[in-house]
Write an enzyme that holds these catalytic residues in place. Structure first.
Site, PDB file in Angstrom:
ATOM      1  N   LYS A 149       0.867  -1.188   0.000  1.00 12.15           N
ATOM      2  CA  LYS A 149       0.000   0.000   0.000  1.00 12.15           C
ATOM      3  C   LYS A 149       0.898   1.230   0.000  1.00 12.15           C
ATOM      4  CE  LYS A 149      -4.546   1.108   1.989  1.00 12.15           C
ATOM      5  NZ  LYS A 149      -5.323   0.720   0.820  1.00 12.15           N
ATOM      6  N   LEU A 150       1.413   1.558  -1.171  1.00 10.73           N
ATOM      7  CA  LEU A 150       2.366   2.652  -1.344  1.00 10.73           C
ATOM      8  C   LEU A 150       1.656   3.890  -1.896  1.00 10.73           C
ATOM      9  CD1 LEU A 150       5.212   0.567  -3.028  1.00 10.73           C
ATOM     10  CD2 LEU A 150       4.996   1.167  -0.604  1.00 10.73           C
TER      11      LEU A 150
END
Length: 292
Positions: A149-150
């Protein structure tokens, strides 16, 4: 901006946080985040799956070598304090890891964590979404970790969501680079066909959501068969019904895809059964031993 946030050991109003204009997160989207729902349950205010979310935050950082030097137990405690200081019960919590200054495209050893929370209304459980196949594909996992989850990954999500809205749809369904169904810009997808549920397998370049995993466990407890597989666009369009799930949207039905209405109304679908069970679970009205 008037809400209380936690940053590096202190609590203060968000408007006083400031921002490092030379941060790699600001310039290059190099950071990681999570989204966690809190609920006023029968047993007090609870952050649903808070440990799992924070552990995923740590894994996301580690996948791209962002230093993660915080204790999960301490972050859980701080997360509840953020809710308390903001007098929030049914809320959305956003832990965000940002990187220090650096213009040379090399990972530096500076990172900070900010935890913020605010009231975020739930999706209308009775309103299903009109969706479209997006012209923006999911990122190629050979170019960036798609299971992390960047922050930078969500440029892709913004483009897909905005394009769908501009064309009159509520949300988009994205494909992977091979043309298989992947997910919505901020949610995983399930389809129903002949009394079974199907969802794209991990190899479809999806973010394997925590809510997705919870839905699979709920379905198994309810004796609903769930099959993880590669799903074609044709299979998606010919499904009996479909729904999205994520921390933010919880479980929400899909009414149509590219203007083709699904033959089973969501209220009569397996997704509606899952939706009710999920809501009861997060409110502590229903428990599944395998999930807890």
């Amino acid at each position: 901006m008037k809400t209380i946030i936690y940053q590096n050991g202190e609590f203060f109003q968000a408007e006083h946080a400031g921002i490092d204009i030379f941060s790699q997160t600001v310039h290059y989207g190099f950071g990681a985040f999570e989204g966690i729902r809190s609920y006023q349950t029968n047993n007090g205010v609870k952050l649903f799956k808070v440990r799992e979310h924070l552990e995923r935050l740590q894994r996301s950082c580690e996948k791209v070598n962002i230093p993660f030097h915080w204790d999960i137990e301490e972050l859980i405690e701080v997360s509840y304090k953020v809710l308390h200081k903001n007098r929030l019960k049914n809320a959305y919590l956003r832990p965000l890891v940002t990187c220090g200054a650096g213009m040379d495209l090399k990972v530096n050893q500076q990172s900070e964590i900010t935890i913020m929370a605010w009231h975020w209304d739930y999706y209308d459980a009775h309103k299903s979404l009109n969706t479209c196949i997006s012209r923006f594909e999911r990122p190629n996992p050979k170019s960036v970790p798609v299971d992390a989850k960047l922050t930078g990954n969500y440029i892709n999500s913004i483009l897909a969501t905005t394009d769908a809205a501009q064309n009159g749809y509520d949300d988009a369904i994205q494909l992977d680079v091979r043309g298989y169904v992947a997910e919505a810009p901020g949610a995983n997808i399930f389809i129903e066909k002949n009394g079974k549920l199907y969802t794209p397998e991990i190899s479809a370049y999806i973010l394997p959501g925590i809510t997705r995993a919870t839905i699979i466990k709920i379905a198994k407890q309810l004796d609903i068969e769930v099959i993880e597989k590669l799903i074609s666009v044709e299979e998606l369009k010919n499904a009996d019904s479909a729904f999205l799930c994520s921390t933010a949207v919880e479980v929400v039905g899909i009414a149509s895809l590219d203007d083709k209405i699904y033959k089973t109304p969501f209220k009569d679908s397996l997704g509606a059964t899952i939706q009710r069970a999920y809501k009861n679970l997060v409110l502590d009205k229903l428990s599944f031993e395998v999930i807890i």
